[in-house]
Design an enzyme around this catalytic site. Sequence first.
Site, mmCIF file in Angstrom:
data_model
loop_
_atom_site.group_PDB
_atom_site.id
_atom_site.type_symbol
_atom_site.label_atom_id
_atom_site.label_comp_id
_atom_site.label_asym_id
_atom_site.label_seq_id
_atom_site.Cartn_x
_atom_site.Cartn_y
_atom_site.Cartn_z
ATOM 1 N N ASP A 176 33.768 41.489 43.319
ATOM 2 C CA ASP A 176 33.347 40.086 43.283
ATOM 3 C C ASP A 176 32.115 39.905 44.191
ATOM 4 O OD1 ASP A 176 35.135 37.178 42.703
ATOM 5 O OD2 ASP A 176 33.345 37.130 43.966
ATOM 6 N N ASN A 205 42.946 31.975 37.719
ATOM 7 C CA ASN A 205 42.743 30.535 37.547
ATOM 8 C C ASN A 205 42.473 30.198 36.084
ATOM 9 O OD1 ASN A 205 42.864 30.238 40.395
ATOM 10 N ND2 ASN A 205 40.707 30.771 40.573
ATOM 11 N N GLN A 219 39.078 27.361 38.032
ATOM 12 C CA GLN A 219 38.323 28.347 37.235
ATOM 13 C C GLN A 219 36.860 27.914 37.165
ATOM 14 O OE1 GLN A 219 39.721 28.949 33.189
ATOM 15 N NE2 GLN A 219 38.567 30.862 32.978
ATOM 16 N N HIS A 249 39.737 36.416 33.869
ATOM 17 C CA HIS A 249 39.622 37.449 34.908
ATOM 18 C C HIS A 249 40.788 37.315 35.866
ATOM 19 C CE1 HIS A 249 37.310 33.893 36.074
ATOM 20 N NE2 HIS A 249 37.683 34.140 37.310
ATOM 21 N N HIS A 283 41.797 38.091 39.719
ATOM 22 C CA HIS A 283 41.308 38.452 41.053
ATOM 23 C C HIS A 283 42.309 39.399 41.716
ATOM 24 C CE1 HIS A 283 38.315 35.066 41.575
ATOM 25 N NE2 HIS A 283 39.072 34.527 40.638
#
Length: 136
Positions: free
Chosen positions: A32, A88, A95, A101, A103
Site C-alpha cells: 500500500d 471496506n 472504501q 481489495h 488489506h
Amino acid sequence: MKEDNCIFCKIASGEIPSKTLYEDEKFRVILDLGPATKGHALILPKDHYANLYELPEETAGDVMKLAKKMAEQMKERLGCQGLNLVQNNGDLAGQTVYHFHLHIIPRYPADGQKIGWQPGQVTQEELEEIKNEITG
Ligand code: AMP
Ligand code: ZN
C-alpha cells in the site's frame, strides 16, 4: 474483465508498476502506498469486482487462502506480532478505491495504529430481533 479508469485494474495487470509481493494468474499482492504500518499490503484480484458483493464465491475463498499465506510470510520475515485483515465496502464503510481489495496490516508493539470500533450496548431482546431480521 477490466474496467477503464480503474487504478487497481491497471496495477493488477502490471500496466502501472507497483511493489509486488506476490503474483499469480488471478491475483497480485502489492504494498500500500499509504501504509498504516510497515508491510501494509493489498490483495488485488486481476479481474475487476467493485466490492465483496460482486466477488465470485470461489474467488472469495481464494482471497482468504492467499491472505493466510501472506500473513505467514509477514510473520516470519517482518516479525510482526499481530495482523489485521480489513476489507471496506462502500464509501460509508471507508472504501476509496472501487476495485475489491483486502488489506493485510501487520501489527507491531506501539505501532500507533488503532483499528476498531466503539463497542455499543444491546439487550438480549434486541439481539433476538436483529437475528430474526437477518435470518428469519
Ligand atoms: P480503501 O479505503 O479500503 O478503498 O483502501 C484503498 C487503499 O489503497 C488505501 O490504503 C490507499 O493507501 C491505497 N492506494 C491507493 N492508491 C494506491 C496505489 N496507486 N498504490 C498502492 N496503494 C494505493
Ligand atoms: Zn478495477
